[in-house]
Design a protein around this motif. Structure first.
Motif, PDB file in Angstrom:
ATOM      1  N   ALA A  28       0.836  -1.205   0.000  1.00  0.00           N
ATOM      2  CA  ALA A  28       0.000   0.000   0.000  1.00  0.00           C
ATOM      3  C   ALA A  28       0.872   1.257   0.000  1.00  0.00           C
ATOM      4  CB  ALA A  28      -0.922  -0.009   1.216  1.00  0.00           C
ATOM      5  N   ILE A  29       1.905   1.235   0.839  1.00  0.00           N
ATOM      6  CA  ILE A  29       2.828   2.382   0.867  1.00  0.00           C
ATOM      7  C   ILE A  29       3.460   2.555  -0.508  1.00  0.00           C
ATOM      8  CG2 ILE A  29       5.036   3.181   1.806  1.00  0.00           C
ATOM      9  CD1 ILE A  29       4.225   1.804   4.462  1.00  0.00           C
ATOM     10  N   GLY A  30       3.857   1.435  -1.082  1.00  0.00           N
ATOM     11  CA  GLY A  30       4.457   1.477  -2.405  1.00  0.00           C
ATOM     12  C   GLY A  30       3.519   2.100  -3.412  1.00  0.00           C
ATOM     13  N   LEU A  31       2.251   1.654  -3.409  1.00  0.00           N
ATOM     14  CA  LEU A  31       1.289   2.200  -4.373  1.00  0.00           C
ATOM     15  C   LEU A  31       1.132   3.707  -4.190  1.00  0.00           C
ATOM     16  CD1 LEU A  31      -1.539  -0.500  -4.460  1.00  0.00           C
ATOM     17  CD2 LEU A  31      -0.152   0.313  -6.369  1.00  0.00           C
ATOM     18  N   ALA A  32       1.011   4.140  -2.933  1.00  0.00           N
ATOM     19  CA  ALA A  32       0.816   5.568  -2.664  1.00  0.00           C
ATOM     20  C   ALA A  32       1.983   6.383  -3.196  1.00  0.00           C
ATOM     21  CB  ALA A  32       0.654   5.795  -1.169  1.00  0.00           C
ATOM     22  N   PHE A  33       3.198   5.913  -2.931  1.00  0.00           N
ATOM     23  CA  PHE A  33       4.337   6.743  -3.323  1.00  0.00           C
ATOM     24  C   PHE A  33       4.700   6.569  -4.794  1.00  0.00           C
ATOM     25  CE2 PHE A  33       4.459   7.200   1.177  1.00  0.00           C
ATOM     26  CZ  PHE A  33       4.834   8.525   1.326  1.00  0.00           C
ATOM     27  N   VAL A  34       4.325   5.432  -5.377  1.00  0.00           N
ATOM     28  CA  VAL A  34       4.485   5.332  -6.829  1.00  0.00           C
ATOM     29  C   VAL A  34       3.562   6.365  -7.469  1.00  0.00           C
ATOM     30  CG1 VAL A  34       3.940   3.915  -8.842  1.00  0.00           C
ATOM     31  CG2 VAL A  34       5.308   2.978  -6.986  1.00  0.00           C
ATOM     32  N   TYR A  35       2.342   6.496  -6.912  1.00  0.00           N
ATOM     33  CA  TYR A  35       1.421   7.517  -7.407  1.00  0.00           C
ATOM     34  C   TYR A  35       2.050   8.901  -7.260  1.00  0.00           C
ATOM     35  CZ  TYR A  35      -2.726  10.401  -7.861  1.00  0.00           C
ATOM     36  OH  TYR A  35      -3.616  11.346  -8.272  1.00  0.00           O
ATOM     37  N   GLY A  36       2.566   9.189  -6.061  1.00  0.00           N
ATOM     38  CA  GLY A  36       3.121  10.523  -5.800  1.00  0.00           C
ATOM     39  C   GLY A  36       4.352  10.817  -6.623  1.00  0.00           C
ATOM     40  N   ALA A  37       5.153   9.804  -6.860  1.00  0.00           N
ATOM     41  CA  ALA A  37       6.439  10.064  -7.521  1.00  0.00           C
ATOM     42  C   ALA A  37       6.340   9.980  -9.025  1.00  0.00           C
ATOM     43  CB  ALA A  37       7.483   9.077  -7.013  1.00  0.00           C
ATOM     44  N   GLY A 265      13.662  15.701   7.380  1.00  0.00           N
ATOM     45  CA  GLY A 265      13.558  16.005   8.808  1.00  0.00           C
ATOM     46  C   GLY A 265      12.849  14.897   9.558  1.00  0.00           C
ATOM     47  N   ILE A 266      12.245  15.259  10.662  1.00  0.00           N
ATOM     48  CA  ILE A 266      11.655  14.237  11.526  1.00  0.00           C
ATOM     49  C   ILE A 266      10.298  13.791  11.002  1.00  0.00           C
ATOM     50  CG2 ILE A 266      10.832  13.727  13.856  1.00  0.00           C
ATOM     51  CD1 ILE A 266      12.956  15.687  14.877  1.00  0.00           C
ATOM     52  N   PHE A 267       9.484  14.762  10.571  1.00  0.00           N
ATOM     53  CA  PHE A 267       8.131  14.388  10.169  1.00  0.00           C
ATOM     54  C   PHE A 267       7.853  14.569   8.688  1.00  0.00           C
ATOM     55  CE2 PHE A 267       7.759  15.376  14.716  1.00  0.00           C
ATOM     56  CZ  PHE A 267       7.374  14.107  15.145  1.00  0.00           C
ATOM     57  N   GLY A 268       8.851  15.010   7.927  1.00  0.00           N
ATOM     58  CA  GLY A 268       8.669  15.082   6.489  1.00  0.00           C
ATOM     59  C   GLY A 268       7.898  16.292   6.024  1.00  0.00           C
ATOM     60  N   LYS A 269       7.773  16.404   4.713  1.00  0.00           N
ATOM     61  CA  LYS A 269       7.148  17.590   4.133  1.00  0.00           C
ATOM     62  C   LYS A 269       5.705  17.349   3.728  1.00  0.00           C
ATOM     63  CE  LYS A 269      11.679  18.690   2.372  1.00  0.00           C
ATOM     64  NZ  LYS A 269      12.543  18.739   1.188  1.00  0.00           N
ATOM     65  N   GLY A 270       5.230  16.155   3.911  1.00  0.00           N
ATOM     66  CA  GLY A 270       3.849  15.865   3.534  1.00  0.00           C
ATOM     67  C   GLY A 270       3.795  15.129   2.213  1.00  0.00           C
ATOM     68  N   PHE A 271       2.755  14.321   2.088  1.00  0.00           N
ATOM     69  CA  PHE A 271       2.611  13.494   0.900  1.00  0.00           C
ATOM     70  C   PHE A 271       2.534  14.344  -0.359  1.00  0.00           C
ATOM     71  CE2 PHE A 271      -0.292  10.943  -1.903  1.00  0.00           C
ATOM     72  CZ  PHE A 271       0.668  10.011  -2.259  1.00  0.00           C
ATOM     73  N   MET A 272       3.357  14.029  -1.326  1.00  0.00           N
ATOM     74  CA  MET A 272       3.448  14.734  -2.607  1.00  0.00           C
ATOM     75  C   MET A 272       3.898  16.179  -2.445  1.00  0.00           C
ATOM     76  SD  MET A 272       0.257  13.125  -4.697  1.00  0.00           S
ATOM     77  CE  MET A 272       0.508  14.088  -6.152  1.00  0.00           C
ATOM     78  N   LYS A 273       4.521  16.475  -1.328  1.00  0.00           N
ATOM     79  CA  LYS A 273       5.030  17.837  -1.145  1.00  0.00           C
ATOM     80  C   LYS A 273       6.546  17.835  -1.048  1.00  0.00           C
ATOM     81  CE  LYS A 273       0.981  19.935   0.909  1.00  0.00           C
ATOM     82  NZ  LYS A 273       0.193  19.273   1.938  1.00  0.00           N
TER      83      LYS A 273
END
Lengths: 394, 606
Positions: A28-37, A265-273
């Motif tokens: 699921a993580i893979g699918l989400a970030f393949v979408y984002g990237a 950083g610690i918490f990241g920039k947000g999905f697709m950001k």
């Protein structure tokens, strides 16, 4: 028909759930970030990578359940067939593969491209599990050892010819872990390690010494050719050792990946950001594939990247747990081999993403875009479930 | 299978598990190091590679006259620009260039202008300034802009782009005071943090524009643009708005300035009009002039060369940069020196026979028949050369030189324009030491005679003469000329009382009144009905003896009892001060009176 359906249902009901949960989370993580990237532009809504990856994930889950439903002992008996089939694919890819980035690694099959070297890995795990099981106590014997190594080296040579150095390297921990788990005498293991280390030093020497010694370009190329290496492989090794020498080429990915990870950083920039991803500093050709972890690390920060690392750790530990409680040696070896395969990918991929290992072009299992990798990993995990379903604990 | 083998195998699997956990901890620790402890460092390298700082020029402050009339303004200039990032095409750069070119052509069709940029310009822009808009038509006229704005289906990625441009609504008026602007030299920019990109910006190059550049320029703004890996604009991150420059209020009255310029419209020369109690410059004109609007968005090199090589030197501010022999307008200085030192009295009388000979030098008086025996006041009225030669000899050149310096000659007035790169000419007051140093000659009596009639080595700027005139008008205070009225310019120094007997000044003033108000005065053509004026004409010869030319002068102040204006005018190649300049003085004073009555009528209504 009904018998088959019952077996699937039984398998699905009794599977080790931690393994399934981890695998599904990672998918699921893979699918989400393949979408984002695989973002193309605001106007283009279609993301072909994402759509294909969904198909691969579904097929992967089917293979997972199928492999679990099958008795692994049957699979081991048929292992020579899988092994030969994988070898045949490797030969075919060398003959009629699609050339990309100077390497023939892909076969085009009806709109999808498949990577035969991915299937060679579980096939080899299966073959080695069967072989080592048969070898029993004779593992110390030179003849047995040579046969085992021969079976392992054959696909490695074919893959080296593509060339795909990274995938070749992944065979080493698989074979080593399986020999170790099979109870090979300490003496054998030590001498093999020594041989491996010597071989690695020879390769490094071939790559580095001629240049440092001030040989002419022609002589350097001749030595490289004698050693059977391509300039592209040399370049990759050199870039790892000194990324500054090619900051706009191969060193670029490494540099940009490190910036992406660190700036999360610690918490990241947000999905697709993630800036590195959206601005294209992390090249779009590698962001959804080999460098998906740096996209995750940038957008979800340490919290996310550590979570992914933990998911893999849990996955591997439950795989090895199954190994430890397997009903027989074949099962133990099968689980160990699959765990070593996944571990090798995870370790090298993440290490390369954060600049600890060379840029090898290995996918992050279940997360990176790429059907062949998803299918072979899911097949491997399915085999672990198969062992679990027939283990002592049940 | 023996159980110890099983034990071994299982313990080996456990060992493998431990080994994997340990190895996975390595990237885990590295991730923590990078993402928790060094995130800032990676963020700054990210910013370094993806943030571009763009300098946004501030609109320049206005330059106003003393009534608030705008003499230099900043108007919006409308350009049509292409936002390249919106037209970006995947694949090779040439596809993007084609898309931009197509948009430019379509826009050209809409607004009816030929495209001014070609593929090469587009390529260069993308290579060098990709995140900025590409200006396709700079400062397009309103017709083109309105055609574009009203077009229903504008090509995407094309829009109107506004830039501030310097404009001078009164055209040539006070051009030499205002100065002009030029493209800012970005390399010499004094900003502490360097910008990645600079938008075209103007900086003062001359005049008030240059002297008060710091105030007028305001504070440049900045925009942070996040660019993508290819260098195109991704989004604007932050913007610091530019701060509008300060307005500068001049002491110039645009109407008086116009009077002064009209008086010089047919001649080369300069005119300065001063308020005699404050030192405020009401007008400063130099002719010929130029139109500073030509510098608005950057002058074209051809035009610039033309201005520089013009033999009439239109950029030259004759009022402060040119030093002329003052001729007879210098005579009041001689009279003051003689009276103050008690070398002479008002009753001191000399005989004029039409010329005066000393050694083998002969000084003609304009009255070739001679003035006969005349006294000081009459000699001023008549501007008698023979009288002043003898008075000068009587008084001695050192006293004359001292008095000249006391009245501001030979020294820069310190007008602010000098700070604008417009070098003020100090003029020259010669003395023995100077002559020895420069000409390696001793001082001769003939030199004293020459000096006494404002010829020879003496040089003065029209501004210096105007300030001396103001000093005589106000009864003996030499003021520093003041051009800028902004209140924060508090450091302005009021001036100083000159070291000179007040009665001497009174006598010279009376003589100067006779110059204009007596029917026989040399400056009678400057007479204006309804106001009592005082002044002094001057005519200085120059050039080779076969082609003598004359600088013709007049200084004047009025009204006599309560002066409100002091002025000096020089006209190059005139006939004489009385004939060439006096009528122009009258014209100016008539204009001034008309303005005053107009103002009081308006004030009465209000």
């Amino acid at each position: 028909m009904m018998r088959w359906f019952d077996r699937f249902a039984w398998a699905a009901r009794n599977m080790k759930w931690t393994l399934t949960l981890c695998a599904c989370c990672l998918l699921a993580i893979g699918l989400a970030f393949v979408y984002g990237a695989s973002f193309v532009s605001e106007e283009t809504q279609v993301r072909p990578f994402f759509q294909k990856q969904i198909v691969w994930a579904v097929i992967g889950l089917l293979i997972y359940i199928t492999a679990a439903a099958f008795d692994y002992r049957t699979l081991c008996r048929l292992s020579w067939a899988f092994y030969l089939f994988a070898l045949a694919l490797l030969v075919i890819v060398l003959a009629m593969g699609v050339e990309r980035y100077g390497a023939r690694r892909w076969l085009a099959v009806g709109g999808f491209s498949i990577q035969p070297s991915e299937f060679a890995k579980p096939a080899l795990v299966l073959a080695l599990a069967a072989m080592l099981n048969r070898a029993g106590e004779d593992l110390g014997a030179a003849g047995v050892l040579c046969r085992v190594l021969g079976v392992a080296v054959l696909p490695m040579l074919l893959i080296l010819k593509e060339p795909d150095l990274g995938t070749v390297m992944i065979f080493v921990p698989i074979v080593a872990a399986m020999l170790f788990a099979a109870g090979a005498p300490r003496r054998t293991l030590l001498s093999l390690t020594a041989i491996g280390l010597i071989a690695a030093s020879v390769v490094l020497a071939i790559v580095i010494v001629p240049e440092k010694a001030g040989m002419s370009e022609d002589d350097q190329a001749r030595i490289l050719k004698l050693a059977g290496m391509s300039p592209y492989q040399k370049k990759r090794i050199m870039t790892f050792l000194d990324p500054g020498r090619d900051p706009l080429g191969a060193g670029w990915n490494k540099l940009q990946s490190e910036i992406a990870v660190g700036s999360g950083g610690i918490f990241g920039k947000g999905f697709m950001k993630g800036d590195q991803n959206t601005l294209g500093f992390l090249p779009r050709s590698v962001a959804p594939t080999d460098f998906i972890f740096s996209v995750i690390a940038e957008e979800t920060g340490f919290a996310g990247s550590a979570a992914v690392l933990m998911l893999f750790a849990v996955l591997l530990m439950s795989g090895l747990n199954v190994a430890a409680s397997a009903a027989d040696k074949q099962g133990r070896l099968l689980c160990t081999g699959v765990a070593a395969m996944i571990f090798g990918h995870v370790f090298i991929n993440i290490a390369m993403t954060i600049g600890l290992a060379p840029i090898t072009g290995l996918p992050l299992p279940l997360v990176s875009y790429g059907g062949s990798s998803v299918l072979s990993t899911m097949a491997g995990l399915g085999m672990i479930q198969s062992v679990y379903l027939r283990s002592r604990r049940r | 299978m023996p159980s110890d083998r099983l034990e071994t195998e299982i313990s080996r699997i456990r060992a493998l598990a431990a080994c994997m956990c340990l190895l996975l901890a390595v990237p885990g620790i590295e991730l923590a190091r990078m993402q928790i402890f060094h995130a800032g460092r990676y963020r700054s390298s990210l910013d370094r590679q993806s943030i571009r700082r763009v300098r946004l020029p501030a609109p320049r402050g206005r330059i106003l006259d003393r009534n608030g009339k705008c003499l230099a303004d900043t108007r919006p200039s409308y350009s049509i620009a292409v936002y390249v990032e919106e037209l970006r095409k995947p694949g090779s750069l040439s596809r993007t260039i084609e898309a931009v070119e197509a948009a430019v052509h379509r826009t050209g069709g809409i607004i009816g202008l030929r495209p001014e940029i070609g593929p090469e310009d587009i390529r260069r822009h993308i290579r060098q300034r990709a995140p900025l808009p590409l200006v396709a038509w700079r400062d397009a006229d309103w017709k083109a802009i309105s055609r574009f704005a009203e077009y229903p289906d504008q090509p995407s990625g094309v829009d109107v782009f506004v830039e501030p441009v310097r404009t001078y609504p009164m055209g040539r008026l006070a051009a030499h005071v205002l100065g002009y602007v030029g493209k800012r030299d970005q390399a010499a920019a004094e900003e502490e943090d360097p910008f990645s990109y600079y938008l075209p910006d103007m900086t003062g190059r001359s005049g008030i524009e240059s002297a008060y550049d710091r105030e007028l320029a305001g504070l440049a703004g900045a925009q942070l643009i996040r660019v993508d890996a290819a260098g195109f604009k991704h989004r604007a991150e932050m913007e610091r708005e530019a701060v509008l420059g300060r307005d500068i209020t001049l002491s110039i009255d645009w109407r008086i300035q116009r009077l002064a310029e009209e008086a010089l419209s047919d001649a080369r020369g300069a005119a300065v009009i001063v308020e005699p109690f404050s030192g405020e410059i009401l007008a400063m004109a130099s002719s010929p002039s130029f139109d500073p609007n030509r510098f608005g968005i950057g002058i074209d090199p051809e035009e610039w060369r033309e201005l520089l090589t013009d033999e009439a030197r239109p950029l030259f501010n004759r009022a402060i940069q040119a030093a002329y022999p003052p001729g007879s307008v210098f005579k009041p200085v001689v009279a003051l020196a003689a009276l103050d030192s008690a070398a002479a009295s008002p009753a001191t009388t000399f005989v004029c026979s039409g010329s005066f000979r000393i050694g083998n030098a002969e000084f003609d008086c304009w009255q070739t028949t001679g003035h006969g025996a005349i006294a000081l006041e009459k000699a001023i009225e008549q501007s008698c050369n023979a009288y002043f030669c003898q008075l000068g000899l009587l008084c001695g050149h050192q006293r004359i030189a001292d008095m000249a310096r006391e009245l501001g000659f030979g020294e820069r007035t310190g007008i602010v324009l000098a700070a604008g790169g417009m070098t003020e000419n100090p003029g020259l007051v010669p003395d023995e030491e100077w002559k020895k140093r420069r000409l390696r000659e001793g001082w001769r009596p003939g030199d004293t005679c020459n000096m006494s009639i404002g010829q020879g080595f003496v040089l003065a700027t029209p501004l210096q003469v105007a300030m001396m005139c103001a000093c005589l008008a106000n009864g003996g205070t030499l003021l520093t000329p003041r051009l800028v009225l902004n209140p924060s310019d508090g450091a302005y120094e009021a001036g100083r009382r000159v070291k000179c007997d007040r009665r001497a000044i009174e006598i010279v003033r009376q003589g100067m009144r006779d110059v204009i108000e007596n029917a026989s005065g040399t400056g009678r053509r400057a007479h204006v009905e309804g106001v009592e004026l005082a002044g002094k004409t001057g005519t200085a010869e120059y050039g080779p003896s076969h082609a003598r030319k004359k600088y013709t002068w007049m200084m004047a102040f009025g009204p006599y009892e309560n002066p409100r204006y002091a002025l000096a005018i020089v006209v190059e190649e005139g006939v004489s001060g009385g004939i060439t300049v006096a009528p122009r003085v009258a014209q100016i004073f008539r204009g001034l009176l008309a303005l005053e009555s107009h103002d009081s009528a308006a004030g009465g209504e209000g």
